[in-house]
Design an enzyme around this catalytic site. Structure first.
Site, PDB file in Angstrom:
ATOM      1  N   GLY A   1       5.943  -7.014   8.010  1.00  0.00           N
ATOM      2  CA  GLY A   1       4.829  -6.750   7.099  1.00  0.00           C
ATOM      3  C   GLY A   1       3.721  -7.736   7.462  1.00  0.00           C
ATOM      4  O   GLY A   1       3.991  -8.934   7.637  1.00  0.00           O
ATOM      5  N   ALA A   2       2.488  -7.232   7.572  1.00  0.00           N
ATOM      6  CA  ALA A   2       1.399  -8.055   8.134  1.00  0.00           C
ATOM      7  C   ALA A   2       1.208  -9.393   7.411  1.00  0.00           C
ATOM      8  O   ALA A   2       1.231 -10.456   8.054  1.00  0.00           O
ATOM      9  CB  ALA A   2       0.115  -7.233   8.152  1.00  0.00           C
TER      10      ALA A   2
ATOM     11  N   ASP B   1      -2.166  -3.119   9.063  1.00  0.00           N
ATOM     12  CA  ASP B   1      -1.832  -4.251   9.930  1.00  0.00           C
ATOM     13  C   ASP B   1      -3.062  -4.844  10.609  1.00  0.00           C
ATOM     14  O   ASP B   1      -3.078  -6.015  10.957  1.00  0.00           O
ATOM     15  CB  ASP B   1      -0.801  -3.830  10.983  1.00  0.00           C
ATOM     16  CG  ASP B   1       0.544  -3.617  10.307  1.00  0.00           C
ATOM     17  OD1 ASP B   1       0.769  -2.520   9.763  1.00  0.00           O
ATOM     18  OD2 ASP B   1       1.337  -4.571  10.266  1.00  0.00           O
TER      19      ASP B   1
ATOM     20  N   ARG C   1       4.200 -10.892  17.631  1.00  0.00           N
ATOM     21  CA  ARG C   1       3.959  -9.437  17.521  1.00  0.00           C
ATOM     22  C   ARG C   1       2.445  -9.225  17.677  1.00  0.00           C
ATOM     23  O   ARG C   1       1.661 -10.033  17.164  1.00  0.00           O
ATOM     24  CB  ARG C   1       4.450  -8.877  16.170  1.00  0.00           C
ATOM     25  CG  ARG C   1       5.973  -8.849  16.059  1.00  0.00           C
ATOM     26  CD  ARG C   1       6.423  -8.131  14.797  1.00  0.00           C
ATOM     27  NE  ARG C   1       6.325  -6.683  14.922  1.00  0.00           N
ATOM     28  CZ  ARG C   1       6.446  -5.844  13.879  1.00  0.00           C
ATOM     29  NH1 ARG C   1       6.626  -6.316  12.659  1.00  0.00           N
ATOM     30  NH2 ARG C   1       6.384  -4.545  14.060  1.00  0.00           N
TER      31      ARG C   1
ATOM     32  N   LYS D   1       1.678   1.326  10.073  1.00  0.00           N
ATOM     33  CA  LYS D   1       2.958   1.817  10.580  1.00  0.00           C
ATOM     34  C   LYS D   1       2.842   3.233  11.159  1.00  0.00           C
ATOM     35  O   LYS D   1       2.176   4.085  10.590  1.00  0.00           O
ATOM     36  CB  LYS D   1       3.974   1.795   9.440  1.00  0.00           C
ATOM     37  CG  LYS D   1       5.364   2.290   9.767  1.00  0.00           C
ATOM     38  CD  LYS D   1       5.994   1.655  10.992  1.00  0.00           C
ATOM     39  CE  LYS D   1       6.044   0.149  10.915  1.00  0.00           C
ATOM     40  NZ  LYS D   1       6.346  -0.474  12.233  1.00  0.00           N
TER      41      LYS D   1
HETATM   42  O1  MRU Z   1       6.711  -3.082  11.620  1.00  0.00           O
HETATM   43  P1  MRU Z   1       6.460  -3.589  10.234  1.00  0.00           P
HETATM   44  O2  MRU Z   1       7.573  -3.307   9.289  1.00  0.00           O
HETATM   45  O3  MRU Z   1       6.045  -5.042  10.234  1.00  0.00           O
HETATM   46  O4  MRU Z   1       5.195  -2.761   9.731  1.00  0.00           O
HETATM   47  C1  MRU Z   1       4.657  -3.023   8.469  1.00  0.00           C
HETATM   48  C2  MRU Z   1       3.561  -2.113   8.084  1.00  0.00           C
HETATM   49  O5  MRU Z   1       3.110  -1.292   8.850  1.00  0.00           O
HETATM   50  C3  MRU Z   1       2.983  -2.300   6.736  1.00  0.00           C
HETATM   51  O6  MRU Z   1       2.517  -1.088   6.223  1.00  0.00           O
HETATM   52  C4  MRU Z   1       1.787  -3.259   6.835  1.00  0.00           C
HETATM   53  O7  MRU Z   1       2.153  -4.435   7.509  1.00  0.00           O
HETATM   54  C5  MRU Z   1       1.244  -3.608   5.513  1.00  0.00           C
HETATM   55  S1  MRU Z   1       2.300  -4.736   4.636  1.00  0.00           S
HETATM   56  C6  MRU Z   1       1.549  -5.198   3.218  1.00  0.00           C
END
Ligand code: MRU
Length: 331
Positions: A28-29, A220, A72, A231
């Site tokens: 999650g970002a 993100d 990442r 995502k």
């Molecule tokens: O690969 P991830 O699980 O880190 O991807 C997360 C997402 O795409 C979330 O939608 C995004 O980070 C927003 S979290 C508040």
């Protein structure tokens, strides 16, 4: 391990932090930004344990910063948070001991964490003012497991529920790593908010049959023109929402904006291992010899987004000018 078990991973060195970020033990970002900031504090801890003198300690921390920032590539919050802590290192006078350097970085990481907790609340409040009544569809996980507080898109949902609005949340299961079914459903069940899971391939039918009043997702990285990386599957969902006249909202803090990037075409998209698609949770679902295409994110063009909910208010319409007006003065 969720939703079946909870395991706490303790990260005592930078390698373990980087591996935790890469393997999505923390994801999650905003959450990986916070983890990156604490990761720099861990780097300073390595310098203390290694008995490094002031200059060597500073060099060690700054060398580790790049490893953390690149763990990442897509969520800009990671680099943002690591660089913010790194700027803190630059402000500390030369000759500062490894122990004092460590204390300064730790304080900055705690500040980032605490700010994120507060801004989640603000995002919840601003979003609750614009999301229309009715059931909501979300994608991936944007809640407490993805941020320092209650979340971004999930914070909006939680705030509406707290205000007494009653509705159900449709959650895309979010293949290949199932953040929707493993994490979002788990968080909503914990809170007593009704959640109904669907395969992303069922979203078109769900929207076509008029059962969703709004889509709310996280982000993100958001480019200067409002194009939004989130995502994988978010872009398809936004096209479906547009086709069926359902408003599509993004909820994200200002640390997710990257105003240095002109459009979403400049956002680096992480590609992850084929194994995540071919053997989810270690279970083979394809014949030996099949390959897999596994981008972790996609980019939704700004024109498909009704509004971006930030801690400073809602950006609508999503234009360069509105983004600059709301975000740039504070960044
Ligand atoms: O690969 P991830 O699980 O880190 O991807 C997360 C997402 O795409 C979330 O939608 C995004 O980070 C927003 S979290 C508040």
């Amino acid at each position: 391990r969720l939703p079946h078990a909870t395991a706490w991973v303790s990260c005592g060195d930078v390698e373990t932090v980087v591996e935790a970020i890469r393997s999505l033990r923390v994801r999650g970002a905003p959450a990986i930004g916070i983890a990156g900031a604490y990761g720099l504090a861990v780097a300073a801890g390595e310098a203390v344990r290694g008995g490094l003198a002031a200059d060597a300690a500073r060099a060690h921390v700054l060398a580790r910063a790049e490893e953390l920032a690149t763990a990442r590539p897509t969520a800009v919050n990671l680099r943002w948070a690591v660089e913010r802590c790194g700027d803190g290192v630059d402000r500390v006078p030369t000759g500062t001991s490894a122990r004092d350097l460590s204390a300064a970085i730790h304080a900055e990481a705690l500040a980032i964490h605490e700010e994120d907790r507060k801004l989640c609340e603000a995002i919840g409040r601003h979003g609750a003012a614009v999301v229309p009544e009715g059931d909501v569809l979300t994608h991936c996980n944007t809640g407490a497991l993805a941020t320092g507080g209650e979340g971004t898109a999930i914070a909006v949902i939680v705030e509406l529920w707290r205000r007494g609005r009653r509705f159900k949340v449709f959650a895309d299961e979010t293949r290949p790593l199932f953040q929707g079914s493993r994490l979002t459903a788990w968080e909503l069940v914990q809170r007593g908010i009704p959640v109904t899971l669907l395969c992303a391939s069922a979203a078109a039918h769900l929207l076509a049959t008029g059962r969703v009043a709004a889509c709310v997702v996280g982000a993100d990285r958001i480019a200067a023109n409002g194009d939004t990386a989130n995502k994988i599957g978010t872009y398809g969902l936004a096209i479906l929402a547009e086709a069926h006249g359902v408003p599509f909202f993004v909820a994200a803090p200002s640390s997710t904006f990257d105003l240095a990037l002109d459009t979403g075409g400049d956002i680096p998209i992480e590609e992850r291992s084929a194994a995540e698609v071919l053997r989810p949770a270690g279970v083979p679902v394809a014949p030996e010899g099949a390959r897999a295409f596994n981008p972790a994110f996609d980019v939704t063009p700004a024109r498909l987004i009704r509004g971006i909910v930030t801690e400073h208010g809602v950006i609508a319409p999503v234009t360069r000018e509105e983004i600059r007006r709301v975000i740039a003065p504070r960044s």
